[in-house]
Design a protein around this motif. Structure first.
Motif, PDB file in Angstrom:
ATOM      1  N   LYS A 173      -0.502 -17.110   5.644  1.00 39.58           N
ATOM      2  CA  LYS A 173      -1.103 -15.845   6.028  1.00 39.58           C
ATOM      3  C   LYS A 173      -0.102 -14.732   5.755  1.00 39.58           C
ATOM      4  N   THR A 174      -0.579 -13.633   5.219  1.00 42.86           N
ATOM      5  CA  THR A 174       0.317 -12.519   4.901  1.00 42.86           C
ATOM      6  C   THR A 174       1.097 -12.071   6.127  1.00 42.86           C
ATOM      7  N   GLU A 175       0.456 -12.054   7.282  1.00 43.45           N
ATOM      8  CA  GLU A 175       1.137 -11.584   8.500  1.00 43.45           C
ATOM      9  C   GLU A 175       2.267 -12.516   8.947  1.00 43.45           C
ATOM     10  N   ASP A 176       2.311 -13.737   8.404  1.00 38.36           N
ATOM     11  CA  ASP A 176       3.379 -14.672   8.775  1.00 38.36           C
ATOM     12  C   ASP A 176       4.643 -14.501   7.926  1.00 38.36           C
ATOM     13  N   LEU A 177       4.578 -13.729   6.848  1.00 41.47           N
ATOM     14  CA  LEU A 177       5.711 -13.616   5.937  1.00 41.47           C
ATOM     15  C   LEU A 177       7.000 -13.134   6.607  1.00 41.47           C
ATOM     16  N   THR A 191      10.551  -3.493 -10.768  1.00 40.56           N
ATOM     17  CA  THR A 191       9.771  -4.573 -10.159  1.00 40.56           C
ATOM     18  C   THR A 191      10.156  -4.750  -8.697  1.00 40.56           C
ATOM     19  N   GLU A 192      11.455  -4.684  -8.409  1.00 42.98           N
ATOM     20  CA  GLU A 192      11.907  -4.767  -7.016  1.00 42.98           C
ATOM     21  C   GLU A 192      11.307  -3.643  -6.185  1.00 42.98           C
ATOM     22  N   GLU A 193      11.248  -2.432  -6.752  1.00 47.06           N
ATOM     23  CA  GLU A 193      10.661  -1.288  -6.037  1.00 47.06           C
ATOM     24  C   GLU A 193       9.175  -1.519  -5.776  1.00 47.06           C
ATOM     25  N   LYS A 194       8.471  -2.068  -6.750  1.00 43.82           N
ATOM     26  CA  LYS A 194       7.034  -2.315  -6.590  1.00 43.82           C
ATOM     27  C   LYS A 194       6.784  -3.336  -5.474  1.00 43.82           C
ATOM     28  N   ILE A 195       7.610  -4.371  -5.427  1.00 44.25           N
ATOM     29  CA  ILE A 195       7.485  -5.378  -4.371  1.00 44.25           C
ATOM     30  C   ILE A 195       7.816  -4.761  -3.014  1.00 44.25           C
ATOM     31  N   ALA A 196       8.891  -3.949  -2.966  1.00 45.94           N
ATOM     32  CA  ALA A 196       9.287  -3.302  -1.710  1.00 45.94           C
ATOM     33  C   ALA A 196       8.205  -2.336  -1.225  1.00 45.94           C
ATOM     34  N   ASP A 197       7.560  -1.621  -2.149  1.00 49.83           N
ATOM     35  CA  ASP A 197       6.484  -0.695  -1.780  1.00 49.83           C
ATOM     36  C   ASP A 197       5.296  -1.455  -1.201  1.00 49.83           C
ATOM     37  N   TRP A 198       4.993  -2.615  -1.802  1.00 48.65           N
ATOM     38  CA  TRP A 198       3.891  -3.427  -1.267  1.00 48.65           C
ATOM     39  C   TRP A 198       4.214  -3.871   0.155  1.00 48.65           C
ATOM     40  N   TRP A 199       5.435  -4.319   0.367  1.00 47.45           N
ATOM     41  CA  TRP A 199       5.839  -4.751   1.707  1.00 47.45           C
ATOM     42  C   TRP A 199       5.732  -3.591   2.707  1.00 47.45           C
ATOM     43  N   GLN A 200       6.196  -2.419   2.313  1.00 43.76           N
ATOM     44  CA  GLN A 200       6.131  -1.244   3.183  1.00 43.76           C
ATOM     45  C   GLN A 200       4.682  -0.939   3.556  1.00 43.76           C
ATOM     46  N   GLY A 201       3.781  -1.059   2.586  1.00 43.57           N
ATOM     47  CA  GLY A 201       2.372  -0.801   2.851  1.00 43.57           C
ATOM     48  C   GLY A 201       1.744  -1.839   3.755  1.00 43.57           C
ATOM     49  N   GLN A 202       2.239  -3.087   3.686  1.00 46.84           N
ATOM     50  CA  GLN A 202       1.685  -4.158   4.517  1.00 46.84           C
ATOM     51  C   GLN A 202       2.204  -4.116   5.948  1.00 46.84           C
ATOM     52  N   PHE A 203       3.519  -3.892   6.097  1.00 45.16           N
ATOM     53  CA  PHE A 203       4.157  -4.074   7.397  1.00 45.16           C
ATOM     54  C   PHE A 203       4.777  -2.801   7.974  1.00 45.16           C
ATOM     55  N   GLY A 204       4.853  -1.740   7.162  1.00 47.16           N
ATOM     56  CA  GLY A 204       5.421  -0.493   7.659  1.00 47.16           C
ATOM     57  C   GLY A 204       6.918  -0.536   7.850  1.00 47.16           C
TER      58      GLY A 204
END
Length: 291
Positions: A173-177, A191-204
């Motif tokens: 589950k995404t919330e378990d990451l 690519t690292e920035e894109k992944i970090a942005d996704w994380w920020q959008g998911q978990f704040g």
């Protein structure tokens, strides 16, 4: 020791499986095991210990692995030098390619061009996309296939999009990451920035530091197959999932999939060699056909 002995040690360290390197070297498992035993007798030391999970290198084995890297690098340098002498009459093209593009797409894309130009020698350089971009700008590459948007001051053609995935042994589950161990691998900063942005959008929050950095992405897949860890990465549509890992798309809040672009790039210059212009025209035509 034979040259093949160094290759056995090097491959065994990377795969940790006698079965796999036997297949890679077209030998039987018993032949590989026998050769290891002979090496251990000759060197008067244990190279590996066998465990139910695979082989574990001893201190002496780790030393031999490091020496095998040097030996194989030297062997490659010798072969490259000899090849260069043989091919002095050939025209050379140096192509930069991001690792996953080189592995899954590049040689299929170049196949017809290579067959039509038997006297052209093509050298492929695998590095991170940001490094390939700088090498191109410095004149060290003729063209490059890169991941992410390193396209300032160069001609660029869009090749495709690669989707982002949460890679794990079993579906998660995404919330378990945030409570799991994240593996990092060697990739470019965009690519690292894109992944970090996704994380920020998911978990704040800022993405946490990885608990493990394995370098090449292939090593990350192997490690995930043996533990409760995950990897955030981008994979092409023709990715071969040899470890049978779970691949869950990285989704944006609107339900769309996070993706990054693959570009074909080359410098803006007037006096380009004719063979390079021919390659550019060939790739442009393939892009139109695919599109």
């Amino acid at each position: 020791m034979k040259d093949s002995d160094w290759r056995i040690i090097n491959s065994l360290h990377e795969t940790q499986s006698i079965t796999k390197i036997a297949a890679m070297m077209f030998k039987s498992q018993s032949a590989i095991t026998k050769r290891l035993q002979i090496m251990e007798q000759e060197l008067d030391c244990r190279i590996v210990e066998r465990t139910p999970q695979g082989v574990v290198f001893t201190k002496e084995g780790e030393f031999l692995y490091k020496e095998s890297v040097k030996h194989l690098e030297f062997e490659n340098e010798v072969m490259e030098g000899l090849r260069a002498i043989r091919e002095q009459t050939k025209e050379n093209i140096i192509i930069g390619a991001a690792y996953t593009y080189a592995k899954y797409s590049l040689y299929d894309d170049l196949d017809s061009f290579i067959k039509c130009h038997p006297n052209v020698s093509i050298r492929v350089v695998n590095k991170q996309s940001n490094l390939l971009y700088h090498m191109l700008m410095e004149g060290k590459l003729d063209v490059a296939f890169i991941r992410s948007d390193y396209i300032d001051n160069v001609y660029h053609e869009l090749i495709d999009y690669t989707a982002g995935y949460i890679v794990s042994k079993e579906p998660v589950k995404t919330e378990d990451l945030p409570r799991m161990e994240r593996i990092a691998y060697q990739t470019n900063s965009k690519t690292e920035e894109k992944i970090a942005d996704w994380w920020q959008g998911q978990f704040g929050t800022m993405i946490p530091e990885a608990t493990e950095d394995v370098g090449y992405i292939e090593f990350a897949f192997r490690n995930i197959a043996h533990g409760n860890k995950y990897l955030l990465c981008f994979l092409p549509d023709n990715f071969v999932n040899e470890y049978n890992l779970s691949l869950q798309p990285m989704l944006k809040p609107d339900g769309s999939i996070v993706s990054r672009k693959t570009w074909f790039i080359y410098k803006k210059e007037k006096n380009r060699r004719a063979i390079v212009d021919e390659l550019i025209g060939y790739i442009d035509e393939r892009i139109k056909i695919k599109g």
